[in-house]
Design an enzyme around this catalytic site. Sequence first.
Site, PDB file in Angstrom:
ATOM      1  N   CYS A   1      -8.105   1.423   4.357  1.00 17.08           N
ATOM      2  CA  CYS A   1      -7.017   2.142   2.870  1.00 17.08           C
ATOM      3  C   CYS A   1      -5.746   2.418   2.258  1.00 17.08           C
ATOM      4  O   CYS A   1      -6.156   1.691   1.628  1.00 17.08           O
ATOM      5  CB  CYS A   1      -8.319   3.402   2.534  1.00 17.08           C
ATOM      6  SG  CYS A   1     -10.061   3.733   2.966  1.00 17.08           S
TER       7      CYS A   1
ATOM      8  N   CYS B   1       9.443  -6.929   0.561  1.00 14.30           N
ATOM      9  CA  CYS B   1       7.746  -6.224   0.165  1.00 14.30           C
ATOM     10  C   CYS B   1       7.973  -4.699   0.234  1.00 14.30           C
ATOM     11  O   CYS B   1       9.166  -3.741   0.227  1.00 14.30           O
ATOM     12  CB  CYS B   1       6.452  -6.491   0.943  1.00 14.30           C
ATOM     13  SG  CYS B   1       7.277  -6.567   2.681  1.00 14.30           S
TER      14      CYS B   1
END
Lengths: 466, 99
Positions: free
Chosen positions: A253, A424
């Site tokens: 998640c 990132c």
Amino acid sequence: MAAADGGEVSAILRDLESLKASKSEIELRISALEARLQEINLQQPNGAVSNGSCAPLPSSVDSGYGHDLSPQMIYRYSRQLLLPSFGVQAQSKLLKSSILVVGAGGLGSPALLYLAACGVGHLGIIDHDVVELNNMHRQIIHTERFIGQPKVRSAAAACRSINSTIQVVEYQEPLRTSNALEIMSKYDIIVDATDNAPSRYMISDCCVVLGKPLVSGAALGFEGQLTVYNYNGGPCYRCLFPTPPPTTACQRCSDSGVLGVVPGIIGCLQALEAIKIAGEVGEPLSGRMLLLDSLSGRIRIVKIRGRSLQCVACGENTTFSKLQFREFDYENFTQSPLTPSPLKLNLLQADSRINTKEYKEKIDDGKAHVLIDVRPEHHFKIVSLPNSLNIPLPSLEARLPEISLALKENEENRGVNSELYVVCRRGNDSQRAVQSLHKLGFTSARDIIGGLEAWARDVDPNFPTY
Amino acid sequence: MQLTVEFGGGLELLCNSVKIHNVNVELQKAAEKLTMKDLLAWIRTNLIKERPEMFMKGDSVRPGVLALVNDCDWELTGQLDTTLEEKDVVVFISTLHGG
């Protein structure tokens, strides 16, 4: 006469008022005393947190009505008692049952709330984690004032505030092969509300060894899955998934995202299945699996295989025992950790990397450079560093000309060699990107260590994290 | 043969994020029937756009993928040898672990 009657009526009304007031006062005192008695029973003889001892419920004595529901219980659970196929019989079974919920997160939250509310006599909660702000959208059992505190404490407080008459036991620790047998053996039914593959195999195996039914739920993105394992001759988790999936197929998640209500729905259904098993009503979802696709509004219930005779855990000739369970290495089996923490790759030489503080100095010194952000586009839209160019990792090779152009423009404008940095979210994909860039001729490319999370931590505390 | 092929649990990401595919699979000339084994090979060639190893292992589905033929686990219908019929619905679901 009329006057006398009027006087009598008002006297009666006064008496009634006063009696009703006394009655509610007495009821309040009864509840308070029952709650106190409950607390005392919990504290002794082994009432400390994490003991799991199940003291008898104080009010489970014969009430003289042919069952053991007290007047308070009758009133509290009346709407369930009114169901002809549930009634006193199933309610009594619920009150005598014990259910362990593993994980007080997105699935565990609604499951625990309903199991506490419906009157499961003994409710165990195990979780090692603390409540965080980014849990709140789906882990609805927790409130803001518990942020930073153990989930178990928060969840138990919520359960007790809904129903002070049940026993709630807290286990503030991770479930491991070393404690699973001892903890799980104290409960009739296990609810798997965890978030990773090794825990799911471990819990299923432990249920097989102990002969406990397992209510298993999972949710990710907009989808959810639900089934009951090891119940009434049905399959276990290993019957269905004898070989663990590759780790790249196990999305989380915290990486892939989840709509809060989706684990909410599955968690509610887990409570329902646990109630059906405990109350011995209906047809538990064994040998069948419910698949929820919330975005398209589809629920599918499919027939799944039965118990596999060849199953390593529950098959015909298996020798899987408590001893073997205790020694089984689930992290090695699934190649993933039981308490997952973000991946930390280390693919590059030190001279191909730069930390966020060094990068900040480059900006402050006005060094000519190009910054490539290799996160997916929808991540880039959440937040990004100024002047960064978004080229998601999968499209890196195809979009090399854009990088060349950016470098060239930079060099023409500034008249100096331009440096090339890659960033990132956490600093893993940026390393992969730099590896590719090196191979493709961009040998000066460097990654920013730790990504935007490190930038927020070490350079700009106001930079949003997610 | 007209079939509905569906992907879920993240497998749709391998097919341009399209979950439901109404497909027409032509039978090989000599063959009389279409099996799941044939269909898997056909899907790999015609529907899977990236990372085929995330869908298949050898000539079967990879571990962690449930294959369902008309809402029934393919283990119960004959696995790779399951014979498909006109308008069958074949679903591939990757098991979820999140919560």
